[in-house]
Design a protein around this motif. Sequence first.
Motif, PDB file in Angstrom:
ATOM      1  N   ARG A 167       2.100   1.836  -3.565  1.00  0.00           N
ATOM      2  CA  ARG A 167       1.032   2.336  -4.425  1.00  0.00           C
ATOM      3  C   ARG A 167       0.746   3.806  -4.131  1.00  0.00           C
ATOM      4  O   ARG A 167       0.537   4.605  -5.051  1.00  0.00           O
ATOM      5  CB  ARG A 167      -0.227   1.494  -4.229  1.00  0.00           C
ATOM      6  CG  ARG A 167      -0.111   0.092  -4.837  1.00  0.00           C
ATOM      7  CD  ARG A 167      -1.284  -0.779  -4.455  1.00  0.00           C
ATOM      8  NE  ARG A 167      -1.240  -2.069  -5.140  1.00  0.00           N
ATOM      9  CZ  ARG A 167      -1.879  -3.149  -4.731  1.00  0.00           C
ATOM     10  NH1 ARG A 167      -2.623  -3.107  -3.624  1.00  0.00           N
ATOM     11  NH2 ARG A 167      -1.779  -4.284  -5.405  1.00  0.00           N
ATOM     12  N   ARG A 168       0.720   4.165  -2.874  1.00  0.00           N
ATOM     13  CA  ARG A 168       0.474   5.555  -2.500  1.00  0.00           C
ATOM     14  C   ARG A 168       1.587   6.461  -3.046  1.00  0.00           C
ATOM     15  O   ARG A 168       1.316   7.517  -3.627  1.00  0.00           O
ATOM     16  CB  ARG A 168       0.403   5.669  -0.980  1.00  0.00           C
ATOM     17  CG  ARG A 168       0.437   7.086  -0.413  1.00  0.00           C
ATOM     18  CD  ARG A 168      -0.848   7.813  -0.614  1.00  0.00           C
ATOM     19  NE  ARG A 168      -0.936   8.999   0.250  1.00  0.00           N
ATOM     20  CZ  ARG A 168      -1.891   9.908   0.188  1.00  0.00           C
ATOM     21  NH1 ARG A 168      -2.861   9.767  -0.696  1.00  0.00           N
ATOM     22  NH2 ARG A 168      -1.911  10.940   0.989  1.00  0.00           N
TER      23      ARG A 168
ATOM     24  N   PRO B 270       0.814  -1.225   0.000  1.00  0.00           N
ATOM     25  CA  PRO B 270       0.000   0.000   0.000  1.00  0.00           C
ATOM     26  C   PRO B 270       0.846   1.274   0.000  1.00  0.00           C
ATOM     27  O   PRO B 270       0.459   2.271  -0.614  1.00  0.00           O
ATOM     28  CB  PRO B 270      -0.819  -0.121   1.292  1.00  0.00           C
ATOM     29  CG  PRO B 270      -0.864  -1.590   1.586  1.00  0.00           C
ATOM     30  CD  PRO B 270       0.470  -2.104   1.147  1.00  0.00           C
TER      31      PRO B 270
END
Length: 596
Positions: free
Chosen positions: A367-368, A364
Amino acid sequence: MHETEVPVLVVGGGGCGLAASVFLSEAGVRHLLVERRESTSVLPRAHYLNQRTMEIFRQYGIAGDVYRAGCPPQHMSEVVWSTSLAGDGPVDAQVLHRMESFGGGRPTGPYAADSTGPSTNLPQHRLEPLLRDHAERRAPDSLLFHHELTSFTQDEDGVTALVTDRTTGEARTVRARYLLGADGGRSVGKALGIPMEGAGGGFTILSVHFSADLSRWWPGDSVLMTHIISPEGEVSVVVATGPSWGLASQEWALHFRLPPGAEADLGAEAIAARVRQLLRLPEELDVQVHHVSEYRPEAVVARSLRSGRVFLAGDAAHRQPPAAGGGLNTAVQDAHNLAWKLGAVLGGRAGAALLDSYESERLPVARRNVSWAMTCLLNYGVLFASLGVVHGRPDATLANFTELLSDTPIGRTRRTVTREVFGTQRIEYQAHDIELGHSYEAGAVAPDGTEPPPRDPTGAAYHPVTRPGHRLPHAWLRHGDTRVSTHDLVTGHPGFVLITGPLSESWAVAAKKAADTHGVPVTVVSVGRRAGTADYWDADGGWAAVRGTDDDGALLVRPDHHVAWRAAHAGPHPDRDLGAALRRVLGHPDATTTGS
């Protein structure tokens, strides 16, 4: 052919792989690193090191060396957009905008309050030799440059790899429990068949590393980067690369886009001429070209960061445009996350399930960060439009720039509008929360049911909290006459730290019991409000403002500075609560937590 056995094989000797080597050594993990190049990078491409990365380097005794070689804060506190560096035309050498950057200027306060040290700038060709030196000192004879991973297979117990010495052609078999692919995506991820998902690769950037005396034209001693947006619509950026800084910088990196279908003359004379042309420098100025490279910016993330006993990190796991400077920083933080977990599992202190948390925590974040970089890049489209850039129409663009810079009512109006638009690019250069505020909602943490703090949509405002999964907030403490950070309580060696208030007796007993049960060190550190009441004291109240516990509460902190578990106060059975939390974090089966 001979066989080598090692717990971890690291493939790739760039910034990610070299950092992983350092972290693995400190975690007590023997490893072998192989790198296909003969040496570390000769290119200055990656250069920005944010505060979180510098905190990690501080933890491992690397930060001092980086700061000594890197750019001091006073020489990287501004970013500039200009029509050119030099030139005597009516719209040449016009500064379009200045922005405070990387914690300089007005943003300095929060940056200084929230971390142990400033961000810095040290180009890749200077950073990697420094990291290599630290890695080799910790693991002599464990780094093999000019050695290439030829193939590998894996089974339930480990990985069997074929490694070839590119100098002699001699091959060896390496048997490892785990393999870390930090090779920039060249081989490991492709061999696993893990797809990279996202966008990019649609155009080519040329990067020129050169020496020249630009002090006469550089827009200020505080400026690290100057974006050039010419009245003809050409766009480039030039970055100081040291070894001195500010107006005294001797070396520079110029990045510019190659037009579609164009073939560039990469000869030294042609490239030097192109540098002079883009920056409007005098023809007689001596420009010494060191290296020219090209790349195609991407915004992609691997669908998975693990396949069996093989992990991906750094550019092998995620690749992003240079906007926001997150690529190398994310890579170092990948390695930091994985190294202690490999050490705990290989040392028998944790269950194999702990390694599953690498992907659930880091994917995550990757992706951020990639999405953020792409957003910063796309925002330039709005900026170019406000300036009047008309792609493919240099005549129209020149006319628009002439109007923009004119001393007329419409010129003043347009400059006011462009200042507003330029201000939105603070998402790239003042992204304090993006750099420090990431957290792990699932993984090697024991949640306490509390809500996360708000996230600033512009990425600026960081909210320090001790909620499980978040980075331990930095606060200055006193130990006798010595000032230390809360981060200094976490050494990076195997084991956890339990930070308590002055009422620590029951926690000391609980920590010893948990450590004996799980075979993992748990160091208890008490922090009081006054001198003499605990191991450390909170001299200025900074810790009290963020600790999130009562005097009888406790925080369990992982080796990577992230909070694993929090008890706001001591319940009736602190030993049972801490033991259950530690069991859960370490990935042991049937783990539960009853922490308050």
